[in-house]
Scaffold this active site. Structure first.
Site, mmCIF file in Angstrom:
data_model
loop_
_atom_site.group_PDB
_atom_site.id
_atom_site.type_symbol
_atom_site.label_atom_id
_atom_site.label_comp_id
_atom_site.label_asym_id
_atom_site.label_seq_id
_atom_site.Cartn_x
_atom_site.Cartn_y
_atom_site.Cartn_z
ATOM 1 N N GLY A 89 0.773 -1.237 0.000
ATOM 2 C CA GLY A 89 0.000 0.000 0.000
ATOM 3 C C GLY A 89 0.801 1.282 0.000
ATOM 4 O O GLY A 89 0.240 2.361 0.222
ATOM 5 N N GLY A 130 2.688 2.348 -2.641
ATOM 6 C CA GLY A 130 2.815 2.893 -4.000
ATOM 7 C C GLY A 130 3.865 2.182 -4.840
ATOM 8 O O GLY A 130 4.521 2.815 -5.668
ATOM 9 N N THR A 133 2.663 2.086 -8.616
ATOM 10 C CA THR A 133 2.799 3.420 -9.222
ATOM 11 C C THR A 133 4.273 3.739 -9.462
ATOM 12 O O THR A 133 4.643 4.245 -10.532
ATOM 13 C CB THR A 133 2.173 4.484 -8.299
ATOM 14 N N ASP A 171 3.570 -9.741 -8.173
ATOM 15 C CA ASP A 171 2.600 -9.727 -7.080
ATOM 16 C C ASP A 171 1.393 -10.563 -7.497
ATOM 17 O O ASP A 171 0.804 -10.297 -8.545
ATOM 18 C CB ASP A 171 2.181 -8.280 -6.799
#
Lengths: 233, 351
Positions: free
Chosen positions: B28, B30, B33, B57
């Protein structure tokens, strides 16, 4: 006092002393070693452990959130010290293994074997005489005077027709039986002292009270129930 | 001599030597991104090279990040000529293996119960839920790429960027070369003694077990060497400016150092820069920014020889190629909250 008893007491004392101080042997050996390498390694290990303890205490006193950098740097030092301590322990163990082997041999030759020899060769030496020969039954007199070996040899002697107590002039307590009793007494005293003073107290178990009591029915309620059953029928 | 380290990833983005770039961290923070941003910047800065972004993942997000579907086969990102994406799907990969086993069985003319069993996808079912299967399949993908690069078969990529799973899984994946090497060494000893007998167990398919194991051992050793070469492989840690994330990042970095893996970059995401944003500023943002600043100072002190890249929390979601491109520019040139503050409000709404 008979020299046999003195030596026996000496051996028992030394054994007990070694038993009580067993946690310190490694430290004494490393400190008093004649080999410089072992002394240096031991000293180094002590310094590392002391340093680690100091940093650990400092870290516990520091707030991880308010001093994150310092706390993390300390953690890194602790991790590194843990590795160094493990390596140092391994090196010390390696260096002192020969010495430990030698000391074990010395203990065997200087303590264990002589004590065993004393018990085997002088085991039947009477430590003290009993006031009367008929104080105890014959078999017990024989055990006290000649040791535990009297029991397995007794049926053999009877079968061979030999009087098992033929050389029993005066009843007494032999060294082997006396040592057995003496060490048993010491163990019992140790146990009592341990239980009374050294072991932590065990709290008394609390019995939970039964809070839910069965409600006792009144006669009227019993009557009502009976009526209900009749209706069901 | 200036010993300060640049607070950006310019050296990595313009690197011509790196072949493997791992992007990882706590869940969580990032990672996806950041990995997409790194891949985009590398592709834009080196248009003559080919880049592949792989998600290891199990809970893939690459398709969601780019807003288009990717699968187990590499596919180019729409709008970019030299960037492809791939999401490794363990169940699909295992199904392929299952189908291969079935077809091999049929070729051999065996029509026994084993063939029927495999026909139903039993192999995939049996092995699909084994813990660590995702890491093993990702690793197989890495081996496949190295092989294709050497042989020149199929698509080869100059750099592969991995969007990894949260920390624990990634560490397990990175341990695989060492674990496999030890396992294969032991196997090698056994096959050395019992080789012909093991070959006979393989049946009529004439499989040279010893040969296969040796080949696997060589490949694993190649990967281990590449992963521990700082010119070829690097790990980028992603975190946020909070205690738990930083603590996990620290543990991750120490583990990576113990694996001899190069790690010299940290991306700190979701920063508020509240003091520079006078127009949109609330009490909560100020309080959170104060907390973030406290940890940022600690990070700068703790990781003074790392590239610490500070990325802003944007007003909208960073999804789609355009938003990712806008966001990713701050990896190359450090974010200036005064000059670049408006960018975080300029993200397009992605449906």
């Amino acid at each position: 006092m008979h020299w046999v008893v003195i030596f026996a007491l000496l051996f028992v004392s030394i054994n007990k002393f070694l038993q009580y101080t067993s946690n310190y042997h490694e430290r004494w050996v490393s400190k008093l070693s004649l080999v410089k390498e072992i002394r240096d390694l031991a000293e180094n290990l002590r310094k590392l452990i002391k340093e680690r303890k100091a940093i650990y205490e400092e870290n516990r006193a520091v707030s991880a959130q308010d001093n994150y950098a310092r706390w993390t740097k300390n953690n890194r030092k602790i991790s590194k010290l843990d590795k160094d301590i493990e390596q140092s322990k391994a090196a010390l163990k390696n260096a002192s293994s020969k010495q430990e082997h030698l000391l074990k041999r010395v203990k065997l030759i200087a303590l264990t074997l002589p004590f065993l020899a004393l018990k085997l060769l002088k085991g039947k030496t009477i430590v003290y005489d009993l006031p009367a020969n008929d104080m105890f039954p014959m078999i017990m007199n024989g055990i006290l005077t000649k040791g535990l070996l009297y029991i397995p040899l007794l049926p053999l002697n009877i079968v061979r027709g030999v009087d098992p107590n033929k050389d029993l002039v005066t009843a007494g307590v032999s060294l082997s039986v006396w040592l057995m009793g003496f060490t048993k007494v010491i163990d019992t005293v140790e146990f009592i002292i341990n239980q009374l003073f050294l072991m932590p107290a065990v709290p008394e178990p609390k019995h939970e009270k039964n809070t839910t009591k069965e409600k006792e029915l009144e006669p009227k309620e019993i009557e009502e129930l009976k009526t209900t059953e009749a209706e069901l029928d | 001599m200036d010993l300060t380290v640049d607070p950006n990833l310019h050296s990595l983005i313009t690197s011509t030597t790196h072949k493997w770039v791992f992007v990882g961290g706590k869940g969580g923070v990032g990672k996806t991104t950041s990995s997409c941003s790194i891949a985009i910047q590398m592709a834009l800065n080196q248009p003559n090279k080919k880049f592949l972004l792989i998600s290891t993942d199990p809970a893939h997000n690459l398709s969601d990040a780019f807003g288009e579907k990717f699968g187990k086969d590499a596919r180019k990102v729409t709008g970019m000529n030299n960037l492809s994406c791939m999401e490794i799907d363990p169940s699909a990969a295992l199904k392929d293996m299952n189908d291969m086993a079935v077809s091999r069985n049929d070729e051999n003319g065996d029509s026994d119960g084993l063939g029927e069993l495999l026909q139903g996808g039993a192999l995939a079912d049996l092995t699909g839920s084994i813990p660590g299967i995702d890491e093993a399949l990702s690793f197989m993908e890495v081996m496949k790429h190295i092989k294709s690069q050497e042989s020149g078969d199929g698509d080869s990529y100059d750099t592969v960027i991995f969007d990894t799973a949260p920390t624990g899984h990634t560490l397990r994946f990175l341990q695989l070369p060492n674990t496999l090497a030890k396992l294969l060494e032991k196997f090698g000893e056994i096959t050395g003694k019992l080789g012909p007998m093991l070959n006979s167990f393989a049946g009529a398919s004439n499989v040279d077990i010893s040969g296969k194991l040796n080949e696997l051992k060589e490949n694993v050793e190649k990967i281990r060497q590449q992963f521990t070469n700082p010119d070829l492989t690097t790990f980028v840690c992603v975190c946020i400016s909070e205690f738990l994330s930083l603590y996990e990042t620290e543990r991750l970095i120490q583990e990576l150092i113990s694996y001899d893996m190069d790690v010299n970059s940290i991306i700190v995401n979701q920063l508020l820069f509240a003091e520079f944003d006078q127009e949109h500023n609330c009490k909560r943002c100020q309080a959170r920014w104060k907390m973030q600043t406290k940890y940022l100072d600690q990070i700068d002190e703790l990781y003074e020889d790392f590239h610490v890249v500070k990325m802003p929390l944007c007003a909208g979601e960073i999804r789609g190629l355009n938003n990712l491109t806008k966001f990713s520019q701050f990896l190359d040139k450090a974010y200036d909250p005064v000059a670049d503050g408006k960018v975080i409000y300029e993200l397009e709404e992605k449906n």
